[in-house]
Design an enzyme around this catalytic site. Structure first.
Site, mmCIF file in Angstrom:
data_model
loop_
_atom_site.group_PDB
_atom_site.id
_atom_site.type_symbol
_atom_site.label_atom_id
_atom_site.label_comp_id
_atom_site.label_asym_id
_atom_site.label_seq_id
_atom_site.Cartn_x
_atom_site.Cartn_y
_atom_site.Cartn_z
ATOM 1 N N GLU A 12 -2.651 -4.618 -3.452
ATOM 2 C CA GLU A 12 -3.105 -5.466 -4.557
ATOM 3 C C GLU A 12 -3.089 -4.684 -5.870
ATOM 4 O O GLU A 12 -2.695 -5.199 -6.915
ATOM 5 C CB GLU A 12 -4.538 -5.956 -4.296
ATOM 6 C CG GLU A 12 -4.701 -6.770 -3.016
ATOM 7 C CD GLU A 12 -5.073 -5.898 -1.813
ATOM 8 O OE1 GLU A 12 -4.493 -4.804 -1.649
ATOM 9 O OE2 GLU A 12 -5.946 -6.332 -1.039
ATOM 10 N N CYS A 36 -10.054 -3.196 -4.687
ATOM 11 C CA CYS A 36 -9.070 -4.144 -5.210
ATOM 12 C C CYS A 36 -9.753 -5.308 -5.912
ATOM 13 O O CYS A 36 -9.282 -5.790 -6.943
ATOM 14 C CB CYS A 36 -8.167 -4.625 -4.083
ATOM 15 S SG CYS A 36 -7.053 -3.308 -3.550
ATOM 16 N N ASN A 38 0.844 -1.200 0.000
ATOM 17 C CA ASN A 38 0.000 0.000 0.000
ATOM 18 C C ASN A 38 0.875 1.245 0.000
ATOM 19 O O ASN A 38 1.963 1.253 0.587
ATOM 20 C CB ASN A 38 -1.003 0.008 1.160
ATOM 21 C CG ASN A 38 -0.411 -0.356 2.505
ATOM 22 O OD1 ASN A 38 0.572 -1.095 2.577
ATOM 23 N ND2 ASN A 38 -1.016 0.156 3.568
ATOM 24 N N CYS A 48 -3.806 0.589 -2.709
ATOM 25 C CA CYS A 48 -3.635 -0.655 -1.960
ATOM 26 C C CYS A 48 -2.516 -1.508 -2.553
ATOM 27 O O CYS A 48 -2.127 -1.345 -3.704
ATOM 28 C CB CYS A 48 -4.933 -1.455 -1.996
ATOM 29 S SG CYS A 48 -6.342 -0.634 -1.222
ATOM 30 N N CYS A 75 -10.055 -4.974 0.012
ATOM 31 C CA CYS A 75 -11.143 -3.994 -0.061
ATOM 32 C C CYS A 75 -11.883 -4.155 -1.388
ATOM 33 O O CYS A 75 -11.404 -4.797 -2.332
ATOM 34 C CB CYS A 75 -10.610 -2.575 0.108
ATOM 35 S SG CYS A 75 -9.995 -1.803 -1.395
ATOM 36 N N GLU A 125 0.207 5.157 0.758
ATOM 37 C CA GLU A 125 -0.783 6.127 1.217
ATOM 38 C C GLU A 125 -0.396 7.566 0.872
ATOM 39 O O GLU A 125 0.742 7.845 0.480
ATOM 40 C CB GLU A 125 -0.989 5.973 2.727
ATOM 41 C CG GLU A 125 -1.549 4.606 3.075
ATOM 42 C CD GLU A 125 -1.874 4.420 4.535
ATOM 43 O OE1 GLU A 125 -2.464 3.397 4.873
ATOM 44 O OE2 GLU A 125 -1.520 5.304 5.346
HETATM 45 ZN ZN LIG Z 1 -7.775 -2.416 -1.597
#
Ligand SMILES: [Zn+2]
Ligand SMILES: [Zn+2]
Ligand SMILES: [Zn+2]
Ligand SMILES: [Zn+2]
Lengths: 152, 152, 152, 152
Positions: free
Chosen positions: C66, C101, C53, C64, C98, C55
């Protein structure tokens, strides 16, 4: 860049816009950042749409106050924007909108005013054109494309 | 997965929700996809918030109808959702919400009903829990973290 | 939903995938959430792309693990995915990806396996089809559209 | 704003960066916009990471070439950026990065150069600071917050 301190001015329209941005901030759903933002968007038809940030445990799904205001306006049939007022809890100085919000606004034209407001109602005025120079806009998708590039 | 054809049912509440989702679709700003979506979100307090997709020339800045409805509700102080109705122009079958919208809704609880509605008002009902199994939720951020992992 | 505890299995391919997911987690840029995630994506051509990830102070700009892995693969010319392994620091249980993703992966086909791995290398296997039922896919944009809806 | 036509210059470093941006464009997954973008990011350690746009049937899940390059660098342990070159197929003029990409880059510092390159390898140079004035940065999250605002 054209900047202007807006303080003690008398426009009722702006005062209402600022007031609504402050109020909107109180609706922020920001359990992760604890960073509240409020926005109030004035359309060219004279309507005001407010927004707050709405965060998500999956951070990328969060959205900003400014964009909340924009989608509220658009879903109500309003796409022509005149001014937006933005405020947070940051005490000193003026906090600019994130790049995503500048881009979201740019979809509907670069000729709008952006007022950054402090919690004690001091403000600075910018234009969207100032804050997103060399903007990527809907027109860019219409431009002629080269059929080759240098590497071919 | 619990599915249910909802057709010819008599609930006035649902009929109003579906009607508002259809209406909301007509506000879609989708010059790029030409794919209109409308949503209507019912809160546990009995209010309905509608939304449409709002696209952007920079595609990633686009947002969906469902998320428009959610941020409208939250910025109005409503965070407890009961049902959402979603519709598009797709004629045959039922079009599911994108993963981002499922995640956005999950921030506010998995126990809500999702109605997918066709243009001729046929519907199928799911729960958010059905549509986002093994959901990533606010609770995940609170769970105890391991201080080591296997590679250390 | 087909679930399977994967533990003590002998596949070298999976063990390498899991190992790379753990390693990738250590690259996470997550000063805001302090929630590290690592992913390793196996293509049908046998290549592995890893991600963490990344941010952003403006939370919605975060992405993210993924999706980092997916864009690395695609920008390297790989669009056919077989398996993805995902891990975080959460000690107990298995943390799902999430919704964003799941949607990002769905662009490239629903027939892939998703392994959720704990820090001590226990795993559970799902399919993307399981985790994103009634998925919105590229095919949805191609479906015939109704020229009217019920409200007209 | 400091702009500079970069043409016929002799830097091998820049020529390699531009070349890699052009090449990266050919990896674009853009079945929806048909708008290919390539980017090449130079770190202060001298590494180059390339990226292309990766779109999604659910448009908001799309991502840009610049952000692809950034997450590749970060997931490889590189967070200090010196220059980025960006190109598309637009034949005339220079296409700016979207607001989201400016914000994504800003996470890692405003002191980097942005080169917009045309398909025939003409370029214009900006700084990120130029393109995202009054930027929202990680420092904004650290600033003292007011405990009251004007409306209280
Ligand atoms: Zn995600
Ligand atoms: Zn923003
Ligand atoms: Zn969606
Ligand atoms: Zn971009």
């Amino acid at each position: 860049m054209d900047k202007q301190i807006v303080n003690g001015f008398s426009s009722n329209e702006l005062q209402e816009l600022f007031h609504k941005a402050h109020l909107a901030k109180h609706r922020a759903h920001c359990p992760y950042s604890q960073f509240r933002v409020g926005a109030a968007l004035l359309t060219t038809t004279g309507k005001i749409y407010t927004g707050c940030n709405v965060e998500n445990a999956a951070y990328p799904l969060s959205t900003c106050a400014e964009r909340t205001a924009v989608v509220k306006a658009v879903s109500d049939g309003e796409k022509s924007f005149k001014k937006i007022a933005i405020t947070s809890d940051v005490e000193i100085g003026f906090t600019g909108p994130c790049g995503s919000c500048r881009q979201t606004l740019a979809e509907f034209g670069l000729d709008m005013d952006i007022y950054l407001i402090s919690p004690n109602n001091e403000a600075k005025m910018y234009t969207l054109r100032d804050l997103l120079p060399i903007a990527f806009t809907p027109q860019d998708l219409q431009k002629p494309r080269a059929s080759h590039d240098i590497i071919l």
